[in-house]
Motif scaffolding. Structure first.
Motif, short mmCIF file in Angstrom:
data_model
loop_
_atom_site.label_atom_id
_atom_site.label_comp_id
_atom_site.label_asym_id
_atom_site.label_seq_id
_atom_site.Cartn_x
_atom_site.Cartn_y
_atom_site.Cartn_z
N LYS A 164 -1.65 3.93 -1.89
CA LYS A 164 -3.07 3.63 -1.86
C LYS A 164 -3.45 3.01 -0.52
O LYS A 164 -2.62 2.40 0.16
CB LYS A 164 -3.44 2.65 -2.98
N LYS A 165 -4.73 3.13 -0.18
CA LYS A 165 -5.27 2.44 0.99
C LYS A 165 -5.74 1.05 0.56
O LYS A 165 -6.07 0.85 -0.62
CB LYS A 165 -6.43 3.23 1.58
N PRO A 166 -5.81 0.10 1.51
CA PRO A 166 -6.24 -1.26 1.13
C PRO A 166 -7.58 -1.29 0.41
O PRO A 166 -7.74 -2.02 -0.58
CB PRO A 166 -6.32 -1.99 2.48
N CYS B 78 0.84 -1.20 0.00
CA CYS B 78 0.00 0.00 0.00
C CYS B 78 0.87 1.25 0.00
O CYS B 78 0.60 2.23 -0.71
CB CYS B 78 -0.92 0.01 1.22
#
Length: 448
Positions: A120-122, A115
């Motif tokens: 990015k977020k999960p 991530c």
């Protein structure tokens, strides 16, 4: 002794109890059938009382066994939960990038390291295809085919890949893809593990570059020794030979008889000495450039006076070879912001080469406005020209088209290398146009 009434009442109670036990027997008959294999006893041969007692004991023992089994299962579940949490901590904190994706390449798991790499977020990654977030430098279909080629017999593949991160950084990574299959050989899902190998690649590149530079340096050293040895020994041998000849004439009192020969000898000695001085000057100048010890003084300079001086210096040499040497100004702009010494050396070397490699015809210097931005100074000749192959390494130190002691022209291969370096000093461009056997043109473009 009990009276008859008491005995009758007791018999009635026993009959009622027997009815109840028979009823309980029917109710528990299915349970007895299930557990009678675990407990070896013969119900038909036991009394109703014994059956009821054994039944209760069997139920209790079965209950205890189930309790023990439940406790054992609970302990196993607790242990598995601990292991799961331990591995979860491992995946969450390991710096290695880990992800899982299904047979359609949709991400089903991403760890924090991945991530962070993707910015990015999960929740922004899960459910999307992994290659939608990273720009592959190589062909995407080729990358996917690496995964598609995995099979139950060969479920793992490892490769190195260049990525461009969302922030625009170029990163090298080593990835291992693992495919999982069911008993029918159908793909279930994939696990991918990646590590950043950018530092390793850069280190290997530095090693390779250092090795190439070392080899290049060794080659340059060998070429330097070969060229300089020839350029120094040849004029020294000439000087010594002529000195010996002059000395012999003087000792034999033959100076008047051989006066013309002696004068010619002095001329040759002077030429050889100048060749030595030029060789040493070129070596020192190249050394100053390569060690960054040359200090340029860029200032407004009347360049036409420099060119006129060079013209007069080399005109006699051209006349001795019956070559027409000309200087033509086609502009009235006689000022440039240049470094005077390096500017002078550019055209001393170009004119010297033009006259040296021209056996007949002409050599010319043409000054004109190339356009609104550049002033061009062309040095043209009708000499032997330069082959197309050699033009690629024309400005490489110690490079000469003809090498060895049988070459027709002297030189150490430093002149044009210095010309290019001095052009860089003056922020000038140099353009070469040459054809073997037809002559050469060196155009130097200076900012006005």
């Amino acid at each position: 002794m009990y009276d008859d009434k008491y005995i009758i009442e007791l018999e009635n109670k026993i009959k009622i109890l027997e009815k109840q036990l028979k009823k309980e027997k029917k109710i528990n008959e299915s349970l007895i059938k299930k557990i009678e294999q675990d407990f070896e006893f013969n119900i038909n041969s036991a009394s109703l009382f014994e059956t009821n007692i054994l039944l209760r004991q069997a139920v209790q023992e079965r209950t205890n066994e189930l309790k023990q089994t439940n406790e054992k299962l609970k302990a196993e579940i607790d242990e598995r939960t601990k292991i799961q949490k331990r591995f979860q901590r491992f995946f969450e904190h390991i710096p290695v990038q880990i992800c899982a994706f299904d047979s359609s390449y949709n991400l089903t798991y991403v760890n924090p390291a991945l991530c962070k790499f993707m910015y990015k977020k999960p929740e922004e990654l899960i459910g999307h295809k992994f290659f939608d977030f990273i720009e592959l430098q190589s062909n995407r279909e080729y990358a996917l085919n690496r995964i598609k080629r995995l099979s139950p017999r060969n479920p793992t593949e490892t490769h190195e890949q260049v990525f461009t991160t969302p922030s625009g950084e170029i990163k090298w990574q080593g990835w291992t893809n693992i495919a999982f299959f069911d008993e029918n050989g159908e793909i279930l899902d994939y696990l991918a593990v990646g590590i950043d190998i950018t530092d390793r690649i850069l280190y290997e590149t530095q090693i390779i570059t250092a090795k190439e530079n070392a080899e290049k340096s060794e080659k340059l050293k060998s070429e330097f020794l070969a060229q300089i040895s020839h350029e120094i020994r040849s004029p020294i041998y000439g000087i010594l030979s002529y000195i010996s000849l002059i000395n012999e004439h003087i000792l034999n009192n033959e100076t008047e008889e051989y006066l013309d020969e002696i004068n010619e000898s002095f001329s040759s000695i002077n030429s050889a000495a100048n060749r030595l001085v030029r060789t040493i000057d070129l070596i020192l100048n190249m050394s100053a450039i390569q060690t960054n010890l040359y200090n340029a003084e860029i200032k407004k300079t009347k360049y036409n006076e420099i060119l006129v001086s060079i013209y007069h210096e080399y005109n006699l040499k051209a006349l001795q070879k019956n070559i027409v040497f000309s200087l033509n100004f086609q502009t009235e702009n006689f000022y440039l912001y240049i470094d005077e010494y390096s500017f002078t050396q550019i055209f001393v070397n170009l004119v010297d080469n033009a006259i040296k490699y021209t056996e007949k015809g002409k050599v010319s210097i043409i000054v004109k406005n190339e356009d609104d931005l550049y002033l061009s100074i062309d040095v043209k000749d009708t000499g032997i020209g330069i082959s197309e192959d050699f033009q690629k390494k024309l400005f490489t130190p110690f490079s000469q088209e003809e090498v060895g002691y049988t070459r027709r022209f002297d030189g150490n291969g430093l002149g044009l290398a210095l010309v290019k370096s001095y052009c860089d000093v003056n922020n000038a461009k140099i353009v070469v146009n040459s054809k073997k056997g037809e002559g050469s043109s060196f155009k130097v473009l200076f900012l006005k």
